[in-house]
Design an enzyme around this catalytic site. Structure first.
Site, short mmCIF file in Angstrom:
data_model
loop_
_atom_site.label_atom_id
_atom_site.label_comp_id
_atom_site.label_asym_id
_atom_site.label_seq_id
_atom_site.Cartn_x
_atom_site.Cartn_y
_atom_site.Cartn_z
N CYS A 187 16.89 -41.50 0.62
CA CYS A 187 16.07 -42.56 0.04
C CYS A 187 14.73 -42.60 0.75
O CYS A 187 14.65 -42.43 1.96
CB CYS A 187 16.82 -43.86 0.25
N THR A 189 12.42 -45.23 -0.18
CA THR A 189 11.85 -46.53 -0.56
C THR A 189 11.08 -47.18 0.58
O THR A 189 10.00 -47.75 0.38
CB THR A 189 12.98 -47.47 -1.04
P1 5GP Z 1 23.88 -42.55 1.98
O1 5GP Z 1 25.35 -42.78 2.07
O2 5GP Z 1 23.53 -41.17 1.53
O3 5GP Z 1 23.14 -42.95 3.22
O4 5GP Z 1 23.33 -43.56 0.87
C1 5GP Z 1 23.77 -43.49 -0.46
C2 5GP Z 1 23.04 -44.55 -1.28
O5 5GP Z 1 21.62 -44.33 -1.30
C3 5GP Z 1 23.41 -44.58 -2.75
O6 5GP Z 1 24.66 -45.12 -3.00
C4 5GP Z 1 22.24 -45.36 -3.34
O7 5GP Z 1 22.41 -46.75 -3.19
C5 5GP Z 1 21.08 -44.93 -2.46
N1 5GP Z 1 20.24 -43.94 -3.16
C6 5GP Z 1 20.63 -42.81 -3.78
N2 5GP Z 1 19.58 -42.15 -4.29
C7 5GP Z 1 18.48 -42.86 -3.97
C8 5GP Z 1 17.09 -42.70 -4.23
O8 5GP Z 1 16.62 -41.72 -4.81
N3 5GP Z 1 16.27 -43.69 -3.77
C9 5GP Z 1 16.76 -44.78 -3.11
N4 5GP Z 1 15.90 -45.71 -2.74
N5 5GP Z 1 18.05 -44.94 -2.82
C10 5GP Z 1 18.91 -44.00 -3.26
#
Ligand code: 5GP
Length: 358
Positions: A187, A189
């Site tokens: 992400c 953001t």
């Molecule tokens: P991880 O477990 O990889 O740290 O986080 C997974 C979460 O990241 C997902 O369930 C979703 O909420 C968030 N996420 C997935 N793709 C994106 C993206 O392209 N942008 C953002 N802001 N969040 C994402």
């Protein structure tokens, strides 16, 4: 005038769980099953509340079948066609549907497809409504609409990071509110928009708000190791959603790439250029991509990673004297730390290859 909140907010990396005197003899004694009755659907859930994210590289049908064997949950990504859903349903035992949700956005196309799949598959009982920014009025309206159409379906909805919005979503019909803005492994953001909230504090505050209304929360994003998953449960999460830790496996989506004799898998955020081009043809002009694309070492069967994660949670329960996962949040005391690990030998680490870990 802009306001500044000076109260410190914490991430998983800022804390450790404090060990406590315990009568548990072994990790094997720990019970990871949880049972919940959802506030709005009135449905009962029993299982191990670790959840695969609804990213198209993670929340696949193959992942759902693999995780169901461990009583774990999968939110299936929203890009499968109705026919693909039907074919999957015909190929698995119906119990698999107890541990999965269909995901949807909030456009009219999303609404129509959601209705079509649910009509075709009455065994589908859980819906995950997912938008990047869960603060919009149109999202709240959409939750109301889905709740009205499906009074006994369990609705997960998010993402938000503050108590007042958790309450709003629950009062609008959500059973489980997804918590997390910006912590995800792919992400961007926080870099693109400058918006976010440290995940441990978000979970602590949102769980408190949800539980006050008999609602539930799912910590979503930011778990980069099993210890983080344990901390999320310790902070009060009823479910913990995982993306990156489940990526790169046989059951994950994303192309397999071979480079210099080594295998990698493509992993990307759902609002990355890669995902937007794949599913929408291009990146819309008014928005910046808020996700990145990475190639990560191929990691073989997801079952090895599942053992690693569940083993980590069991260990956290043992150290804190929690015989059941249910007790972890009650027994957890977090200590604020300035260092997580001793990194002396990190550059010399021997990688675990998929074949070795099987
Ligand atoms: P991880 O477990 O990889 O740290 O986080 C997974 C979460 O990241 C997902 O369930 C979703 O909420 C968030 N996420 C997935 N793709 C994106 C993206 O392209 N942008 C953002 N802001 N969040 C994402």
């Amino acid at each position: 005038m802009p306001r500044i909140e000076f109260e410190p907010k914490l991430d998983f990396k800022d804390v450790l769980l404090r060990p406590k005197r315990s009568t548990l003899k072994s990790r094997a004694d720990v019970d990871l099953d949880r049972e919940y009755i959802f506030r709005n659907s009135k449905a009962t859930y029993t299982g191990v509340p670790v959840v695969a994210s609804n990213m198209d590289t993670v929340g696949t049908f193959e992942m759902a079948s693999a995780l169901n064997n461990h009583k774990m949950f999968t939110t299936i990504h929203k890009h499968y066609s109705v026919d693909e859903w039907k074919a999957f349903a015909a190929s698995v035992p119906v119990e698999t549907f107890n541990n999965l949700a269909i995901s949807s956005g909030i456009s009219e196309n999303d609404w129509n497809k959601l209705n079509e799949v649910i009509k075709a598959l009455p065994q589908l009982k859980c819906i995950c409504l997912d938008v990047a920014n869960g603060y919009s009025e149109s999202f709240v309206d959409f939750i109301r609409r889905v709740r009205e159409a499906y009074p006994t379906h369990t609705i997960m909805a998010g993402n938000v990071v503050t108590g007042e919005m958790v309450e709003e979503l629950i009062l609008s019909g959500a059973d489980i509110v997804k918590v997390g803005i910006g912590p995800g492994s792919v992400c961007t953001t926080r870099k693109k928009a400058g918006v976010g909230y440290p995940q441990l504090s978000a979970v602590l505050e949102c769980a408190d708000a949800a539980h006050g209304l008999n609602g539930h929360v799912m910590s979503d994003g930011g778990c980069s190791n099993p210890g983080d998953v344990a901390k999320a449960f310790g902070a009060g999460a009823d479910f913990v959603m995982i993306g990156g830790l489940f990526a790169g496996h046989d059951q994950s989506g994303g192309d397999l790439i071979e480079h210099n004799g080594k295998k990698f898998k493509l992993f990307y955020g759902m609002s990355s250029d890669t995902a937007m081009k794949k599913h929408h043809g291009s990146v819309a002009e008014y928005r910046a991509s808020e996700g990145k694309t990475v190639t990560i070492p191929y990691r073989g069967d997801v079952n090895c990673t599942v053992q690693d994660i569940l083993g980590g949670i069991r260990s956290a329960c043992t150290y804190t004297g929690s015989k059941q996962l249910k007790e972890l949040a009650k027994r957890a005391t977090f200590i604020r730390v300035t260092q997580q690990t001793n990194d002396m030998y990190v550059p010399f680490e021997v990688p675990t290859l998929p074949s070795q870990s099987k």
